[in-house]
Design a protein around this motif. Structure first.
Motif, PDB file in Angstrom:
ATOM      1  N   HIS A 234       8.230   7.637   1.863  1.00 38.66           N
ATOM      2  CA  HIS A 234       7.929   8.773   0.990  1.00 38.66           C
ATOM      3  C   HIS A 234       9.137   9.126   0.126  1.00 38.66           C
ATOM      4  O   HIS A 234       9.003   9.321  -1.093  1.00 38.66           O
ATOM      5  N   ALA A 235      10.313   9.203   0.724  1.00 41.47           N
ATOM      6  CA  ALA A 235      11.516   9.555  -0.035  1.00 41.47           C
ATOM      7  C   ALA A 235      11.819   8.516  -1.106  1.00 41.47           C
ATOM      8  O   ALA A 235      12.247   8.849  -2.225  1.00 41.47           O
ATOM      9  N   GLN A 236      11.614   7.244  -0.787  1.00 43.94           N
ATOM     10  CA  GLN A 236      11.876   6.188  -1.758  1.00 43.94           C
ATOM     11  C   GLN A 236      10.883   6.221  -2.911  1.00 43.94           C
ATOM     12  O   GLN A 236      11.244   5.957  -4.056  1.00 43.94           O
ATOM     13  N   PHE A 241      10.534   9.309  -9.384  1.00 40.13           N
ATOM     14  CA  PHE A 241      10.294  10.429 -10.294  1.00 40.13           C
ATOM     15  C   PHE A 241      11.560  11.224 -10.597  1.00 40.13           C
ATOM     16  O   PHE A 241      11.479  12.326 -11.153  1.00 40.13           O
ATOM     17  N   ALA A 242      12.725  10.697 -10.247  1.00 37.72           N
ATOM     18  CA  ALA A 242      13.984  11.417 -10.467  1.00 37.72           C
ATOM     19  C   ALA A 242      14.130  11.813 -11.939  1.00 37.72           C
ATOM     20  O   ALA A 242      13.899  11.008 -12.845  1.00 37.72           O
ATOM     21  N   VAL A 251       4.276  14.303  -4.296  1.00 43.26           N
ATOM     22  CA  VAL A 251       3.985  12.953  -3.812  1.00 43.26           C
ATOM     23  C   VAL A 251       3.265  13.070  -2.475  1.00 43.26           C
ATOM     24  O   VAL A 251       3.846  13.517  -1.477  1.00 43.26           O
ATOM     25  N   VAL A 252       2.004  12.675  -2.462  1.00 43.08           N
ATOM     26  CA  VAL A 252       1.144  12.826  -1.273  1.00 43.08           C
ATOM     27  C   VAL A 252       0.328  11.554  -1.089  1.00 43.08           C
ATOM     28  O   VAL A 252       0.324  10.669  -1.934  1.00 43.08           O
ATOM     29  N   TRP A 253      -0.401  11.483   0.023  1.00 47.80           N
ATOM     30  CA  TRP A 253      -1.339  10.371   0.220  1.00 47.80           C
ATOM     31  C   TRP A 253      -2.379  10.391  -0.889  1.00 47.80           C
ATOM     32  O   TRP A 253      -2.783  11.459  -1.350  1.00 47.80           O
ATOM     33  N   TRP A 276       1.400   6.286  -1.090  1.00 40.96           N
ATOM     34  CA  TRP A 276       1.858   7.551  -1.634  1.00 40.96           C
ATOM     35  C   TRP A 276       1.532   7.574  -3.125  1.00 40.96           C
ATOM     36  O   TRP A 276       1.527   6.534  -3.775  1.00 40.96           O
ATOM     37  N   ALA A 277       1.287   8.757  -3.657  1.00 44.12           N
ATOM     38  CA  ALA A 277       0.922   8.873  -5.068  1.00 44.12           C
ATOM     39  C   ALA A 277       1.470  10.164  -5.648  1.00 44.12           C
ATOM     40  O   ALA A 277       1.594  11.166  -4.955  1.00 44.12           O
TER      41      ALA A 277
END
Length: 283
Positions: A234-236, A241-242, A251-253, A276-277
């Motif tokens: 998830h973090a990656q 989006f930085a 960012v969620v399923w 993740w999306a």
């Protein structure tokens, strides 16, 4: 042409490796786009593709539902961008084999003046895409690889349709997990986003094994003959989006990104969607 319900969902977008990229049609080499076409009940596949597809579904029983959820996310995201954010230009990189419910069909129903450029590097995808888009105003499909951002953005057909001084929705849906770390996936995304003006949006879905320990093994084992799969946390995924403004819910399923009233097979077990999306706006 009337299609089956399964083929209503296009393939999750994949890219072959440098060594396996095909400059000509090779039915003996598994194509990720054709593999997913088989998984979803389509007809554009060959024996080599079916072997990989059957192995994938055996190792990852939620594969088809994951693709359905990915498609649902894409539809909701582009509908939001066209109807609520007012975006009228879309760049879909790694489009995969076409079917009903493509990006241009969704956004042009909302805003007929919208313009859409599809990008892929598979000759079969290009052939099907050109047939699909024949006579459809405001659309084009061009052949490039995600690893060449400058080539994509400089393509004459793209530049004839898209005004890069106006907001663009950049769609990288289920494709970045086929870019290895040593190919600098974050740099590729930055190189695509940087030339776009404020008000542009980035749409990403990305495979992960955060919710299912079998995902990484299934992807690596079953695509090693035709592509390289790289699941990320998830973090990656959020790191892509930085510098951008994430739209709620972040960012969620895939089934949890602004769900609508349509039925969702994995709404209660979203981790089985294995992706993740997120959607973000360039300030």
């Amino acid at each position: 042409m009337e299609e089956s319900a399964a083929s209503d969902i296009p393939a999750m977008r994949l890219f072959v490796t440098d060594d396996d990229r095909q400059d000509e049609f090779r039915p003996d080499i598994p194509s990720p786009a054709r593999v997913y076409n088989y998984i979803l009940g389509g007809k554009d596949h060959y024996p080599a593709d079916r072997v990989v597809a059957e192995n994938t579904m055996a190792a990852l029983p939620s594969a088809r539902h994951a693709a359905l959820e990915n498609r649902g996310f894409l539809r909701r995201a582009v509908r939001h961008l066209a109807a609520e954010a007012g975006v009228r230009q879309f760049l879909d990189i790694g489009t995969g084999l076409p079917s009903y419910g493509q990006v241009h069909e969704i956004v042009q129903e909302i805003a007929p003046e919208s313009r859409i450029v599809y990008v892929d590097n598979d000759p079969v995808v290009l052939a099907h895409g050109r047939d699909m888009l024949h006579g459809v105003d405001g659309t084009a499909i061009v052949r490039h690889d995600l690893r060449d951002p400058e080539g994509i953005l400089a393509d004459p057909a793209l530049r004839r349709l898209l005004d890069l001084d106006r907001p663009v929705a950049l769609l990288l849906v289920a494709v970045l997990h086929f870019i290895a770390d040593d190919e600098d996936p974050y740099g590729l995304v930055r190189r695509l986003v940087k030339p776009l003006p404020a008000g542009s949006h980035l749409v990403i879905s990305h495979a992960t094994d955060d919710g299912d320990d079998e995902v990484e093994t299934a992807l690596k084992d079953n695509y090693k003959t035709s592509s390289s799969a790289h699941v990320r946390t998830h973090a990656q995924v959020e790191a892509f989006f930085a510098g951008l403004e994430l739209i709620e819910p972040g960012v969620v399923w895939t089934p949890l990104w602004r769900p609508d009233e349509a039925s969702s097979p994995l709404r209660e077990t979203p981790g089985r969607s294995v992706c993740w999306a997120g959607v973000a706006r360039k300030p």
